[in-house]
Enzyme design. Sequence first.
Site, PDB file in Angstrom:
ATOM      1  N   GLU A  29      57.358  69.667 -10.935  1.00 38.69           N
ATOM      2  CA  GLU A  29      58.219  68.996  -9.833  1.00 38.69           C
ATOM      3  C   GLU A  29      59.393  68.344 -10.542  1.00 38.69           C
ATOM      4  O   GLU A  29      59.401  67.916 -11.963  1.00 38.69           O
ATOM      5  CB  GLU A  29      57.402  67.738  -9.407  1.00 38.69           C
ATOM      6  CG  GLU A  29      58.355  67.117  -8.211  1.00 38.69           C
ATOM      7  CD  GLU A  29      57.546  66.038  -7.456  1.00 38.69           C
ATOM      8  OE1 GLU A  29      56.187  66.041  -7.617  1.00 38.69           O
ATOM      9  OE2 GLU A  29      57.997  65.420  -6.636  1.00 38.69           O
ATOM     10  N   ASN A  74      57.377  65.191  -3.669  1.00 38.81           N
ATOM     11  CA  ASN A  74      58.119  64.362  -2.995  1.00 38.81           C
ATOM     12  C   ASN A  74      59.697  64.748  -3.055  1.00 38.81           C
ATOM     13  O   ASN A  74      60.658  64.699  -2.305  1.00 38.81           O
ATOM     14  CB  ASN A  74      58.057  62.906  -3.481  1.00 38.81           C
ATOM     15  CG  ASN A  74      56.618  62.345  -2.954  1.00 38.81           C
ATOM     16  OD1 ASN A  74      55.773  62.838  -2.259  1.00 38.81           O
ATOM     17  ND2 ASN A  74      56.289  61.252  -3.798  1.00 38.81           N
ATOM     18  N   ASN A 174      56.460  69.193   2.049  1.00 37.94           N
ATOM     19  CA  ASN A 174      55.422  68.267   1.350  1.00 37.94           C
ATOM     20  C   ASN A 174      54.921  67.024   1.840  1.00 37.94           C
ATOM     21  O   ASN A 174      55.798  66.319   2.158  1.00 37.94           O
ATOM     22  CB  ASN A 174      56.037  68.158  -0.215  1.00 37.94           C
ATOM     23  CG  ASN A 174      55.145  67.423  -1.177  1.00 37.94           C
ATOM     24  OD1 ASN A 174      54.062  67.851  -1.356  1.00 37.94           O
ATOM     25  ND2 ASN A 174      55.319  66.057  -1.131  1.00 37.94           N
ATOM     26  N   GLU A 175      53.739  66.876   1.887  1.00 38.98           N
ATOM     27  CA  GLU A 175      53.174  65.593   2.471  1.00 38.98           C
ATOM     28  C   GLU A 175      53.791  65.079   3.574  1.00 38.98           C
ATOM     29  O   GLU A 175      54.286  63.689   3.401  1.00 38.98           O
ATOM     30  CB  GLU A 175      53.090  64.769   1.037  1.00 38.98           C
ATOM     31  CG  GLU A 175      52.297  65.064   0.163  1.00 38.98           C
ATOM     32  CD  GLU A 175      51.688  64.089  -0.711  1.00 38.98           C
ATOM     33  OE1 GLU A 175      52.370  63.036  -1.099  1.00 38.98           O
ATOM     34  OE2 GLU A 175      50.825  64.329  -1.689  1.00 38.98           O
ATOM     35  N   TYR A 246      44.018  62.705  -5.262  1.00 37.88           N
ATOM     36  CA  TYR A 246      43.943  62.108  -6.709  1.00 37.88           C
ATOM     37  C   TYR A 246      43.097  61.054  -6.884  1.00 37.88           C
ATOM     38  O   TYR A 246      42.728  60.247  -5.973  1.00 37.88           O
ATOM     39  CB  TYR A 246      45.384  61.473  -7.110  1.00 37.88           C
ATOM     40  CG  TYR A 246      46.502  62.420  -7.065  1.00 37.88           C
ATOM     41  CD1 TYR A 246      46.662  63.295  -8.307  1.00 37.88           C
ATOM     42  CD2 TYR A 246      47.063  62.683  -6.107  1.00 37.88           C
ATOM     43  CE1 TYR A 246      47.790  64.135  -8.325  1.00 37.88           C
ATOM     44  CE2 TYR A 246      48.465  63.541  -6.170  1.00 37.88           C
ATOM     45  CZ  TYR A 246      48.780  64.136  -7.233  1.00 37.88           C
ATOM     46  OH  TYR A 246      49.706  65.166  -7.328  1.00 37.88           O
ATOM     47  N   GLU A 294      47.679  69.916  -4.717  1.00 37.87           N
ATOM     48  CA  GLU A 294      47.551  68.782  -5.711  1.00 37.87           C
ATOM     49  C   GLU A 294      46.285  68.146  -6.050  1.00 37.87           C
ATOM     50  O   GLU A 294      45.852  67.781  -4.947  1.00 37.87           O
ATOM     51  CB  GLU A 294      48.790  67.824  -4.908  1.00 37.87           C
ATOM     52  CG  GLU A 294      50.195  68.037  -5.235  1.00 37.87           C
ATOM     53  CD  GLU A 294      51.298  67.139  -4.928  1.00 37.87           C
ATOM     54  OE1 GLU A 294      50.949  65.997  -5.285  1.00 37.87           O
ATOM     55  OE2 GLU A 294      52.247  67.368  -4.218  1.00 37.87           O
ATOM     56  N   GLN A 351      50.155  67.748 -12.737  1.00 37.23           N
ATOM     57  CA  GLN A 351      50.864  68.447 -12.804  1.00 37.23           C
ATOM     58  C   GLN A 351      50.787  69.242 -13.886  1.00 37.23           C
ATOM     59  O   GLN A 351      50.007  69.058 -14.645  1.00 37.23           O
ATOM     60  CB  GLN A 351      52.429  68.006 -12.363  1.00 37.23           C
ATOM     61  CG  GLN A 351      52.507  67.367 -11.081  1.00 37.23           C
ATOM     62  CD  GLN A 351      54.038  67.244 -10.765  1.00 37.23           C
ATOM     63  OE1 GLN A 351      54.942  67.218 -11.555  1.00 37.23           O
ATOM     64  NE2 GLN A 351      54.268  66.335  -9.995  1.00 37.23           N
TER      65      GLN A 351
END
Length: 499
Positions: A29, A74, A174-175, A246, A294, A351
């Site tokens: 990212e 993000n 994304n999200e 996570y 992720e 990542q």
Amino acid sequence: MEYKTAKTTFHRDFTIAHTDDRLYGSFIEHLGRAVYTGIYEPDHPLADEDGFRTDVMKLVQELRVPIVRYPGGNFVSGFRWEDSVGPKESRPRRPELAWRTIETNQFGLNEFMRWCRKVGTEPMMAINLGTRGADAARNLVEYCNLPAGTYYSDLRVQHGAPDPHNIHLWCLGNEMDGPWQIGHKTADEYGRLALETAKVMKWVDPSIELVACGSSNLDMPTFASWEATVLEHTYSHVDYLSMHQYYDNQAQDTADFMASSVAMDAFIRSVISICDYVKAKLKSKKTMYISFDEWNVWYHSKQHDAVLEPWSIAPQQVEDVYNLEDAILVGSMLITLLRHADRVKIACLAQLVNVIAPILTAPGGGVLRQTIFYPFLHASNYGRGTVLAGVVDSPKYDSKNFTDVPMLDCTAVLSDDENELTLFAVNRSEDTPLLWAPSLQGFEAYRIQDHIALEGPDRYAINDFDHPDRVAPIHKALPKENSFLLSPLSWNVIRLIKA
Ligand code: AHR
């Protein structure tokens, strides 16, 4: 030391699925030092003619990463892809609102594609569905994938990339369920936008595959209804639904932390159920697959990042330094993904470099393998083939948030040439060794070749530039029979070769 015993039965004919190589994907990212001073550092003594750090490229190749998700995260929800192409001197510097930094755009789309080709990986390109929509997305597909002869494909040629990039895999934002996301949406708003964007992207290039956003994590208040609503809108036009998760050991409770992969397993099962519910509701014949794009441990850097001054360029941000127990959990998460190889086709360790990453760099200096590098290395190199369904008999423990947690977590993968069987096993216990006797039915001709383990007396041990190999795999003495002593808090790779 007193030990406990565990058994597992694997049978050659009891299989789960063939692994998709993309299970071993990762993520870069535009965040912190993932790109700048991570994969790209033109002034570094080991940079190549494109400014790519060759020491980093070597480690990425060692990990055999088949796909890399890019450019966010993000970040993507405020990103104008046009800013990142064309002559570098004309590219704008922008305030980047997701991570509150300055983005210089000196590394962009075409640089990323060159880096992918050099490293030997494929891109997984995310589009901005936060501030943008169908128009910018279809232009981007045209820029990347059409040969030449249209406005955007000609622009790519003009930018020095005569051949189409042929990007196959795309994330629809994304999200988008997260209030922190630039352009956060309700499930209906996102579902409609994702559908209309998917349509035009596939009209430009019908060969592409698309990932729709699932929830940002299991604790989201909209979890489950978000997935169902989004899929009801998009089911026929997308190929995968995303999952993100996570874990942390903020509470310094190792027993509970090691059980996180049990929660991950339950999360995957829930998402599969929702996919199948929508399939039934829509009377569809198509099966929806999962892109767990992720996943990792993330918490060590959060205090540091909370007080970071905004608006600098490529600051040290989201740089977790991983310890031994983090690596053991990452191993257990890999085992969990493998056991769901029938539905989880794509997964990205988030990542890859510097930002919650297995690879750490010093600007102008060296490169380091973090503890979590090793389970990923082993799974990526030995965990491709057919996953076997084991019947596990393990002692169990209770922790603060979990009951009946198996001390043993394990799976087995048979290589495509059927010459190699690899067993992956984690002992979750903090203090008790496990004597593990797997029964390998149909593998009588296979001989034990290696027992690799990541273990040690200090669960908080880390690697740093002064002690780069403090936490590193060891090769254990080989037993005569299939009976292995798994140390407390250990990651184990047992390789058997056909005699
Ligand atoms: O990987 C770091 C961040 O975690 C990503 O930008 C975002 O998608 C997630 O919340």
